[in-house]
Motif scaffolding. Structure first.
Motif, mmCIF file in Angstrom:
data_model
loop_
_atom_site.group_PDB
_atom_site.id
_atom_site.type_symbol
_atom_site.label_atom_id
_atom_site.label_comp_id
_atom_site.label_asym_id
_atom_site.label_seq_id
_atom_site.Cartn_x
_atom_site.Cartn_y
_atom_site.Cartn_z
ATOM 1 N N GLY A 185 0.818 -1.198 0.000
ATOM 2 C CA GLY A 185 0.000 0.000 0.000
ATOM 3 C C GLY A 185 0.857 1.256 0.000
ATOM 4 O O GLY A 185 2.034 1.227 -0.356
ATOM 5 N N ARG A 186 0.275 2.367 0.425
ATOM 6 C CA ARG A 186 1.033 3.617 0.488
ATOM 7 C C ARG A 186 2.071 3.529 1.597
ATOM 8 O O ARG A 186 1.768 3.152 2.731
ATOM 9 C CB ARG A 186 0.098 4.785 0.784
ATOM 10 N N VAL A 187 3.295 3.875 1.260
ATOM 11 C CA VAL A 187 4.387 3.849 2.241
ATOM 12 C C VAL A 187 4.956 5.257 2.373
ATOM 13 O O VAL A 187 5.348 5.875 1.384
ATOM 14 C CB VAL A 187 5.497 2.864 1.807
ATOM 15 N N ASP A 188 4.988 5.766 3.600
ATOM 16 C CA ASP A 188 5.568 7.086 3.852
ATOM 17 C C ASP A 188 7.054 6.999 4.164
ATOM 18 O O ASP A 188 7.841 7.855 3.756
ATOM 19 C CB ASP A 188 4.848 7.753 5.033
ATOM 20 N N VAL A 189 7.440 5.961 4.919
ATOM 21 C CA VAL A 189 8.825 5.772 5.345
ATOM 22 C C VAL A 189 9.225 4.338 5.038
ATOM 23 O O VAL A 189 8.500 3.406 5.403
ATOM 24 C CB VAL A 189 8.991 6.041 6.859
ATOM 25 N N VAL A 190 10.362 4.144 4.376
ATOM 26 C CA VAL A 190 10.838 2.792 4.079
ATOM 27 C C VAL A 190 12.219 2.606 4.689
ATOM 28 O O VAL A 190 13.095 3.468 4.583
ATOM 29 C CB VAL A 190 10.852 2.507 2.563
ATOM 30 N N LEU A 191 12.404 1.492 5.376
ATOM 31 C CA LEU A 191 13.671 1.104 5.996
ATOM 32 C C LEU A 191 14.216 -0.043 5.155
ATOM 33 O O LEU A 191 13.598 -1.106 5.080
ATOM 34 C CB LEU A 191 13.440 0.673 7.444
ATOM 35 N N PHE A 192 15.378 0.155 4.520
ATOM 36 C CA PHE A 192 15.781 -0.775 3.472
ATOM 37 C C PHE A 192 17.252 -1.174 3.592
ATOM 38 O O PHE A 192 18.101 -0.363 3.997
ATOM 39 C CB PHE A 192 15.531 -0.155 2.087
ATOM 40 N N PRO A 193 17.610 -2.425 3.234
ATOM 41 C CA PRO A 193 19.009 -2.881 3.303
ATOM 42 C C PRO A 193 19.806 -2.418 2.090
ATOM 43 O O PRO A 193 19.293 -2.386 0.970
ATOM 44 C CB PRO A 193 18.865 -4.411 3.313
ATOM 45 N N VAL A 194 21.083 -2.074 2.324
ATOM 46 C CA VAL A 194 21.904 -1.551 1.228
ATOM 47 C C VAL A 194 23.215 -2.309 1.040
ATOM 48 O O VAL A 194 24.064 -1.872 0.264
ATOM 49 C CB VAL A 194 22.235 -0.055 1.434
ATOM 50 N N ASP A 195 23.401 -3.454 1.708
ATOM 51 C CA ASP A 195 24.694 -4.147 1.596
ATOM 52 C C ASP A 195 24.974 -4.611 0.172
ATOM 53 O O ASP A 195 26.113 -4.642 -0.278
ATOM 54 C CB ASP A 195 24.747 -5.330 2.550
ATOM 55 N N GLY A 196 23.936 -4.992 -0.566
ATOM 56 C CA GLY A 196 24.102 -5.329 -1.982
ATOM 57 C C GLY A 196 24.649 -6.707 -2.274
ATOM 58 O O GLY A 196 24.869 -7.041 -3.438
ATOM 59 N N SER A 197 24.855 -7.528 -1.245
ATOM 60 C CA SER A 197 25.377 -8.880 -1.476
ATOM 61 C C SER A 197 24.576 -9.920 -0.705
ATOM 62 O O SER A 197 24.050 -10.869 -1.289
ATOM 63 C CB SER A 197 26.860 -8.955 -1.095
ATOM 64 N N TYR A 198 24.465 -9.757 0.613
ATOM 65 C CA TYR A 198 23.635 -10.670 1.386
ATOM 66 C C TYR A 198 22.166 -10.493 1.034
ATOM 67 O O TYR A 198 21.383 -11.434 1.068
ATOM 68 C CB TYR A 198 23.843 -10.431 2.883
ATOM 69 N N THR A 199 21.776 -9.261 0.719
ATOM 70 C CA THR A 199 20.412 -8.971 0.283
ATOM 71 C C THR A 199 20.440 -8.605 -1.202
ATOM 72 O O THR A 199 21.421 -8.835 -1.889
ATOM 73 C CB THR A 199 19.817 -7.831 1.130
ATOM 74 N N LEU A 200 19.369 -8.027 -1.678
ATOM 75 C CA LEU A 200 19.262 -7.644 -3.090
ATOM 76 C C LEU A 200 20.410 -6.715 -3.491
ATOM 77 O O LEU A 200 20.833 -5.857 -2.712
ATOM 78 C CB LEU A 200 17.913 -6.955 -3.310
ATOM 79 N N ASP A 201 20.901 -6.876 -4.718
ATOM 80 C CA ASP A 201 21.977 -6.009 -5.192
ATOM 81 C C ASP A 201 21.517 -4.551 -5.201
ATOM 82 O O ASP A 201 20.323 -4.251 -5.234
ATOM 83 C CB ASP A 201 22.435 -6.439 -6.586
ATOM 84 N N GLN A 202 22.470 -3.635 -5.184
ATOM 85 C CA GLN A 202 22.136 -2.223 -5.002
ATOM 86 C C GLN A 202 21.329 -1.638 -6.150
ATOM 87 O O GLN A 202 20.439 -0.810 -5.929
ATOM 88 C CB GLN A 202 23.423 -1.427 -4.764
ATOM 89 N N GLU A 203 21.611 -2.031 -7.374
ATOM 90 C CA GLU A 203 20.805 -1.545 -8.495
ATOM 91 C C GLU A 203 19.358 -2.009 -8.354
ATOM 92 O O GLU A 203 18.416 -1.249 -8.619
ATOM 93 C CB GLU A 203 21.396 -2.025 -9.821
ATOM 94 N N GLY A 204 19.199 -3.251 -7.921
ATOM 95 C CA GLY A 204 17.846 -3.758 -7.696
ATOM 96 C C GLY A 204 17.149 -3.017 -6.579
ATOM 97 O O GLY A 204 15.940 -2.736 -6.660
#
Length: 268
Positions: A185-204
Motif C-alpha cells: 500500500g502507500r508507504v511514507d517511510v521505508v527502511l531498506f538494506p543496502v549491503d548489496g550482497s547478502y540482500t538484493l543487489d544495489q541496483e535492484g
C-alpha cells in the motif's frame, strides 16, 4: 581487588567473543557481531511524542525501535546480538540469519512475530493492533544456503501509526512484483538494506525504492560504511541525502520531506 576486576573483564570479553563463534552464530555469516544485550544497557528517558508523531531509533544492523504517541514500542528484526535499550511490546523477526531473529526473546515482549512460518506450512500471516500501532506483514522469498529458493522465508513488516505508514523490508532478496506493492500500500517511510550482497543487489534496491515511492528512505544493513557509501554514490543523482548525527528521528506526516529523501542515521 584491581587484579580481580581486570581478570573478570577479560573473561567477559573472551566469552563475548566466543559467543560470536558458536555454531548457532556461525550460520549468520554476516559481519558485525555485537554481543551487547539489553540487560547491559540502562533505560533512557525520552520526550513525550505529540499525537501525530512517531519516533524511530536505529539500533543497528536491521533493528529499529519504533515508538508511538501511545507508548507502544516495536523492534524490527529482533535478535540476540543487537537489541534496543528498552524491551519492546512487539518484536518482528526474519529467518535469513541469526542477526535477524532471536532464539531467546525477552519473555516480557507481548507479541513476537516471525516473518516466516516455523511449521513450514506456508507464508507467515500477521495483522494485529496493539494500542495505537497496527502491524502486518508482506511475505517475500529468500535464497537458502543451498542456493535454492526458500519461498516465503522473509517478511516486509508494515507499521501503521495514525496516518503514517512505515515499511521495514527485512532481508529482501529479490525485486518487488506488483502484488507486493499492492500489499504494501502507500508507504511514507521505508527502511531498506543496502549491503548489496547478502540482500538484493544495489541496483535492484534502487528500483525497489523507485517503485515504493516513499517520501523518507532510511538505509540499514550496511557494514563498516563502505556498502553504504557505494549505495549513496549510485543513487546521488536520484535523491537528496541528509546525514544525521543522532540515531533517533521524530517524524510526522506534516514533517515528511516534500520530495523523496534519503536520511542516514548512525547506529545507536
Amino acid at each position: 581487588m584491581r587484579l580481580s576486576t581486570t581478570l573478570g573483564r577479560t573473561v567477559f570479553g573472551l566469552l563475548a567473543t566466543l559467543a560470536c563463534l558458536t555454531p548457532a552464530r556461525a550460520q549468520a555469516d554476516e559481519p558485525g557481531c555485537r554481543p551487547e544485550m539489553a540487560s547491559q544497557r540502562l533505560p533512557i528517558q525520552r520526550a513525550a511524542l505529540a499525537k501525530d508523531e512517531v519516533r524511530l531509533t536505529f539500533v543497528g544492523h536491521a533493528t529499529f525501535l519504533i515508538e508511538t504517541p501511545g507508548g507502544v514500542k516495536a523492534a524490527t528484526d529482533y535478535n540476540d546480538y543487537i537489541r534496543p535499550r528498552e524491551t519492546p511490546d512487539i518484536a518482528t523477526m526474519n529467518k535469513a540469519h541469526s542477526t535477524h531473529n532471536s532464539r531467546s526473546p525477552d519473555p516480557a515482549i507481548k507479541q513476537v512475530l516471525p516473518g516466516w512460518d516455523p511449521t513450514g506450512k506456508g507464508a507467515a500471516k500477521h495483522d494485529l493492533t496493539l494500542g495505537d500501532m497496527r502491524v502486518r506483514n508482506v511475505p517475500t522469498n529468500i535464497r537458502s544456503y543451498s542456493g535454492s529458493t526458500d519461498f516465503d522465508g522473509n517478511s516486509m513488516f508494515v507499521f501503521e501509526i495514525g496516518d503514517l505508514c512505515i515499511a521495514h523490508l527485512g532481508h529482501l532478496h529479490h525485486p518487488l512484483e506488483p502484488g507486493h506493492l499492492r500489499a504494501l500500500g502507500r508507504v511514507d517511510v521505508v527502511l531498506f538494506p543496502v549491503d548489496g550482497s547478502y540482500t538484493l543487489d544495489q541496483e535492484g534496491m534502487i528500483e525497489v525504492l523507485k517503485s515504493v515511492q516513499a517520501k523518507l528512505m532510511i538505509p540499514m544493513h550496511f557494514f563498516g560504511g563502505s556498502s553504504l557509501s557505494r549505495f549513496l554514490a549510485r543513487s546521488q543523482d536520484l535523491w537528496p541525502v541528509e546525514r544525521r548525527t543522532g540515531a533517533e528521528i521524530t517524524i510526522s506526516k506534516a514533517t515528511l520531506p516534500a520530495r523523496p529523501t534519503i536520511i542516514v542515521l548512525p547506529e545507536n
